[in-house]
Design a protein around this motif. Structure first.
Motif, PDB file in Angstrom:
ATOM      1  N   SER A 150       1.319  -1.371   0.034  1.00 54.55           N
ATOM      2  CA  SER A 150       0.166  -0.115   0.189  1.00 54.55           C
ATOM      3  C   SER A 150       0.496   0.840  -0.002  1.00 54.55           C
ATOM      4  CB  SER A 150      -0.488  -0.326   0.850  1.00 54.55           C
ATOM      5  OG  SER A 150      -0.271   0.316   2.081  1.00 54.55           O
ATOM      6  N   LYS A 151       0.130   2.399   0.061  1.00 56.79           N
ATOM      7  CA  LYS A 151       1.217   3.818   0.465  1.00 56.79           C
ATOM      8  C   LYS A 151       2.390   3.924   1.469  1.00 56.79           C
ATOM      9  CE  LYS A 151      -2.916   6.291   3.409  1.00 56.79           C
ATOM     10  NZ  LYS A 151      -4.008   7.250   3.209  1.00 56.79           N
ATOM     11  N   TYR A 152       1.668   2.646   2.388  1.00 53.66           N
ATOM     12  CA  TYR A 152       2.113   2.694   4.009  1.00 53.66           C
ATOM     13  C   TYR A 152       3.858   2.333   3.890  1.00 53.66           C
ATOM     14  CZ  TYR A 152      -1.850   4.341   5.931  1.00 53.66           C
ATOM     15  OH  TYR A 152      -2.593   4.838   6.756  1.00 53.66           O
ATOM     16  N   GLY A 153       3.813   1.366   2.211  1.00 54.66           N
ATOM     17  CA  GLY A 153       4.974   0.426   1.824  1.00 54.66           C
ATOM     18  C   GLY A 153       6.107   1.654   2.159  1.00 54.66           C
ATOM     19  N   LYS A 154       5.945   2.636   1.467  1.00 58.03           N
ATOM     20  CA  LYS A 154       7.441   3.160   1.599  1.00 58.03           C
ATOM     21  C   LYS A 154       7.702   4.201   2.650  1.00 58.03           C
ATOM     22  CE  LYS A 154       4.561   7.770  -0.242  1.00 58.03           C
ATOM     23  NZ  LYS A 154       4.442   8.909  -0.609  1.00 58.03           N
ATOM     24  N   ILE A 155       7.111   3.904   3.937  1.00 59.55           N
ATOM     25  CA  ILE A 155       7.170   4.148   5.158  1.00 59.55           C
ATOM     26  C   ILE A 155       8.888   3.639   5.016  1.00 59.55           C
ATOM     27  CG2 ILE A 155       6.524   4.773   7.364  1.00 59.55           C
ATOM     28  CD1 ILE A 155       4.398   4.541   6.881  1.00 59.55           C
ATOM     29  N   ARG A 156       9.959   5.010   5.600  1.00 60.42           N
ATOM     30  CA  ARG A 156      11.383   3.862   5.886  1.00 60.42           C
ATOM     31  C   ARG A 156      11.276   3.984   7.206  1.00 60.42           C
ATOM     32  NH1 ARG A 156      15.364   3.054   2.979  1.00 60.42           N
ATOM     33  NH2 ARG A 156      14.715   3.826   1.168  1.00 60.42           N
ATOM     34  N   LEU A 157      12.011   2.525   7.937  1.00 64.59           N
ATOM     35  CA  LEU A 157      11.485   2.547   9.648  1.00 64.59           C
ATOM     36  C   LEU A 157      12.865   2.486  10.461  1.00 64.59           C
ATOM     37  CD1 LEU A 157       9.893  -0.714   9.395  1.00 64.59           C
ATOM     38  CD2 LEU A 157       8.998   1.288  10.398  1.00 64.59           C
ATOM     39  N   GLY A 158      12.960   3.596  11.426  1.00 64.22           N
ATOM     40  CA  GLY A 158      14.579   3.236  12.166  1.00 64.22           C
ATOM     41  C   GLY A 158      15.177   4.755  12.489  1.00 64.22           C
ATOM     42  N   ASN A 159      13.919   5.968  12.127  1.00 60.99           N
ATOM     43  CA  ASN A 159      14.729   7.117  11.672  1.00 60.99           C
ATOM     44  C   ASN A 159      16.260   7.038  11.120  1.00 60.99           C
ATOM     45  OD1 ASN A 159      12.981   8.788  12.456  1.00 60.99           O
ATOM     46  ND2 ASN A 159      13.259   8.763  14.875  1.00 60.99           N
ATOM     47  N   LEU A 160      16.426   6.435  10.021  1.00 57.86           N
ATOM     48  CA  LEU A 160      17.536   6.090   9.553  1.00 57.86           C
ATOM     49  C   LEU A 160      17.168   6.229   7.909  1.00 57.86           C
ATOM     50  CD1 LEU A 160      20.168   3.405  10.639  1.00 57.86           C
ATOM     51  CD2 LEU A 160      19.909   5.728  10.794  1.00 57.86           C
ATOM     52  N   ASP A 161      17.694   7.132   7.573  1.00 56.12           N
ATOM     53  CA  ASP A 161      17.708   7.608   5.992  1.00 56.12           C
ATOM     54  C   ASP A 161      18.114   6.638   4.654  1.00 56.12           C
ATOM     55  OD1 ASP A 161      16.081   9.507   6.233  1.00 56.12           O
ATOM     56  OD2 ASP A 161      18.112  11.159   5.647  1.00 56.12           O
ATOM     57  N   GLN A 162      19.153   6.246   5.013  1.00 59.29           N
ATOM     58  CA  GLN A 162      19.615   4.095   4.760  1.00 59.29           C
ATOM     59  C   GLN A 162      19.738   3.330   5.610  1.00 59.29           C
ATOM     60  OE1 GLN A 162      20.072   4.384   1.317  1.00 59.29           O
ATOM     61  NE2 GLN A 162      19.173   6.046   0.171  1.00 59.29           N
ATOM     62  N   PRO A 163      19.645   2.544   5.298  1.00 64.20           N
ATOM     63  CA  PRO A 163      20.241   0.914   6.168  1.00 64.20           C
ATOM     64  C   PRO A 163      21.522   0.250   6.234  1.00 64.20           C
ATOM     65  CG  PRO A 163      18.797   0.004   3.793  1.00 64.20           C
ATOM     66  CD  PRO A 163      19.556   1.726   3.583  1.00 64.20           C
ATOM     67  N   GLU A 164      21.377   0.049   7.762  1.00 63.06           N
ATOM     68  CA  GLU A 164      22.508  -0.100   7.982  1.00 63.06           C
ATOM     69  C   GLU A 164      23.610  -0.907   7.428  1.00 63.06           C
ATOM     70  OE1 GLU A 164      22.382   1.048  12.940  1.00 63.06           O
ATOM     71  OE2 GLU A 164      21.600  -0.904  12.676  1.00 63.06           O
ATOM     72  N   MET A 165      23.129  -1.993   7.280  1.00 61.17           N
ATOM     73  CA  MET A 165      23.687  -2.881   6.457  1.00 61.17           C
ATOM     74  C   MET A 165      22.858  -3.850   5.116  1.00 61.17           C
ATOM     75  SD  MET A 165      22.678  -6.675   9.121  1.00 61.17           S
ATOM     76  CE  MET A 165      23.041  -5.904  10.037  1.00 61.17           C
ATOM     77  N   SER A 166      23.994  -4.568   4.404  1.00 66.23           N
ATOM     78  CA  SER A 166      23.809  -4.527   2.797  1.00 66.23           C
ATOM     79  C   SER A 166      22.342  -5.521   3.204  1.00 66.23           C
ATOM     80  CB  SER A 166      24.790  -5.150   1.909  1.00 66.23           C
ATOM     81  OG  SER A 166      24.699  -6.365   2.659  1.00 66.23           O
TER      82      SER A 166
END
Length: 511
Positions: free
Chosen positions: A73-89
């Motif tokens: 849904s539209k919620y799928g683009k929510i980025r979790l954890g207050n980070l703009d990029q993932p911590e790991m690959s």
């Protein structure tokens, strides 16, 4: 948005004492009267499977369906954890997720369950004769039910969304009770007896689910080493294996997610890929591919009916309900763990990785390992089934590898994969229990090592008493899953609510 760093976390000694005392009491009673423990657990197991089996099925199915809707849904683009990029690959992230859950089941059940359903056709399929070519696809399809989309979804989708919302976006401690934050607010986090009970049951359930595989690994690896090398399959060998495992797990847990746990998970995924390629090239590759696609198609076509099947409660208690309850027991703590490793991921990425990619890979792995055993059994009846009947799942795995070219090498590598699977689960759950006790994504190192060693000591005691005690603890997770499933049921409402709040916040931020 609030930062989780704004809150000072401290050790929750109430949860620590309650969960530790429950495990200690279990061991003490088992030492005094192992038969009483086994009988009591079996009785409670029967009650929970009978009266809560349908609830386990409903909660797993609902979790998967709601997660898919949220993820796409539209919620799928929510980025979790207050980070703009993932911590790991992405590779390392998915590797950690997969290795943490699969544990010993990733090898021994992959060998034993498809073969068991092939030799004794599940009640879903009337009129199909056991141990015939017609029984192959149904056997694989029902294995997919137990280890497929629903089992994975309960471990890292809705619960993870709620916990990441509560911890990283609202500053709450990273504990199982935070699953109830959208309902009760901060009062569930502070001096709450109910919150302590929620945390304690979650810790007990995941500890039981982890100690069981540790104990079984000692028994299974002892059998495997005896088969491959001729080393006597004795209690001292079992204990030595467990000691080495927990020392390795303690070291890995202390070094943290970005070192030990990540390295072991990546290594095991690479090893598993190598084993898959080796079996496909040297084993019945065409048989595996043909039956996988047909079995997966059957699984998808009958998805709802297979997952809601209630026709034979006794059979369900041995298979589907048992595994569903096992995964439910892991649910809250796996959500804690998934929250810790998924910062910077979108909800869509989380749902894709946990609820779709991981189960597709798992079902193919089960077909490679279990399908090879079925092929060998079709070719020479008794070549695998006799070992399975006489010595259980580890014997089935060894019987399968022995019949492959370079069988001894395959045997050692499959055994190594199993050890690393259990090692990864042990270090990950030691870290996760420590996070639940401290409420912190980076708990004290001594606490991580302590839980790895405690789980190992409990496993050694239970193995010393007898295999029945390990079985009892393994079954105990189905009992502890009863209160846990009610906790996870709340995510049906809290996960969409958290998504709505985070979506509004991120939309406002981007304006």
């Amino acid at each position: 948005m609030e930062s989780s760093k704004g809150k000072k976390d401290s050790l929750d000694f109430a949860s620590f004492i309650i969960s530790g005392s429950a495990l200690l009491l279990f061991v003490l009673i088992a030492l005094i009267n192992a038969d009483f423990v086994a009988d009591t657990v079996n009785y409670l197991f029967g009650l929970s499977a009978t009266y809560f089996g349908i609830i386990y099925q409903v909660v797993l199915l609902g979790t998967f369906l709601i997660a898919i809707v949220l993820g796409f849904s539209k919620y799928g683009k929510i980025r979790l954890g207050n980070l703009d990029q993932p911590e790991m690959s992405t590779f390392k992230w998915i590797a950690i997720i997969m290795c943490t859950l699969l544990a010993g089941g990733g090898v021994f059940w992959a060998a034993a369950e498809p073969l068991s359903h092939f030799l004794s056709v599940p009640p879903h399929f009337s009129g199909i004769t056991e141990a015939t070519p017609e029984a192959v696809v149904p056997a694989l399809a029902i294995s997919f039910v137990d280890w497929g989309f629903l089992s994975w979804a309960i471990l890292g989708t809705l619960g993870t969304i709620v916990l990441m919302y509560a911890h990283y976006h609202k500053g709450m401690p990273l504990k199982p009770r935070a699953l109830l934050y959208p309902i009760f607010g901060e009062k569930i986090m502070k001096n709450s007896i109910f919150g302590t009970i929620v945390d304690s049951f979650s810790i007990i359930a995941v500890a039981a689910g982890t100690i069981g595989p540790i104990g079984f690994l000692g028994l299974q690896a002892g059998y495997g080493l005896s088969t491959l090398t001729g080393i006597p399959n004795t209690l001292s060998v079992h204990i030595t294996i467990i000691i080495l495992l927990v020392i390795g797990a303690a070291i890995s847990a202390v070094t943290g997610i970005h070192k030990g746990i990540q390295m072991l998970s990546s290594l095991n995924v690479i090893l598993a890929i190598g084993l898959i390629i080796g079996v496909l090239l040297l084993g019945p590759g065409l048989f595996i591919f043909n039956n996988y696609f047909e079995a997966f198609g059957m699984y998808i076509n009958h998805f709802i009916s297979f997952n809601t099947y209630r026709g034979d409660e006794a059979w369900l208690g041995l298979w589907t309900v048992f595994f569903f309850a096992w995964f439910v027991g892991y649910g809250p703590m796996m959500a804690v763990f998934a929250s810790r490793i998924s910062r910077g991921r979108t909800i869509r990425e989380l749902v894709l990785a946990v609820a779709i990619i991981a189960p597709v890979v798992t079902t193919f792995w089960f077909t490679v390992v279990g399908g090879t055993g079925i092929f060998q059994e079709l070719k020479l009846p008794g070549s695998v089934s006799v070992a399975l009947d006489e010595a259980g799942p580890p014997a089935a795995m060894m019987a399968i590898t022995e019949q492959l070219p370079f069988g001894t090498i395959f045997g050692f590598l499959f055994l190594l994969a199993t050890i690393i699977f259990v090692l990864t689960t042990t270090d990950s759950m030691s870290l996760t229990i420590s996070m639940a006790i401290s409420g912190n994504g980076n708990p004290p190192r001594w606490l991580r090592a302590f839980y790895a060693l405690v789980m190992g000591i409990v496993a050694i005691v239970l193995v010393s008493i007898g295999e029945g005690s390990v079985n009892a603890l393994q079954s105990f997770i189905v009992v502890t899953a009863v209160p846990v499933v009610l906790l996870l049921l709340t995510t049906f409402w809290t996960a969409p609510r958290a998504c709505k709040d985070m979506y509004a916040s991120q939309e406002n931020k981007s304006v």
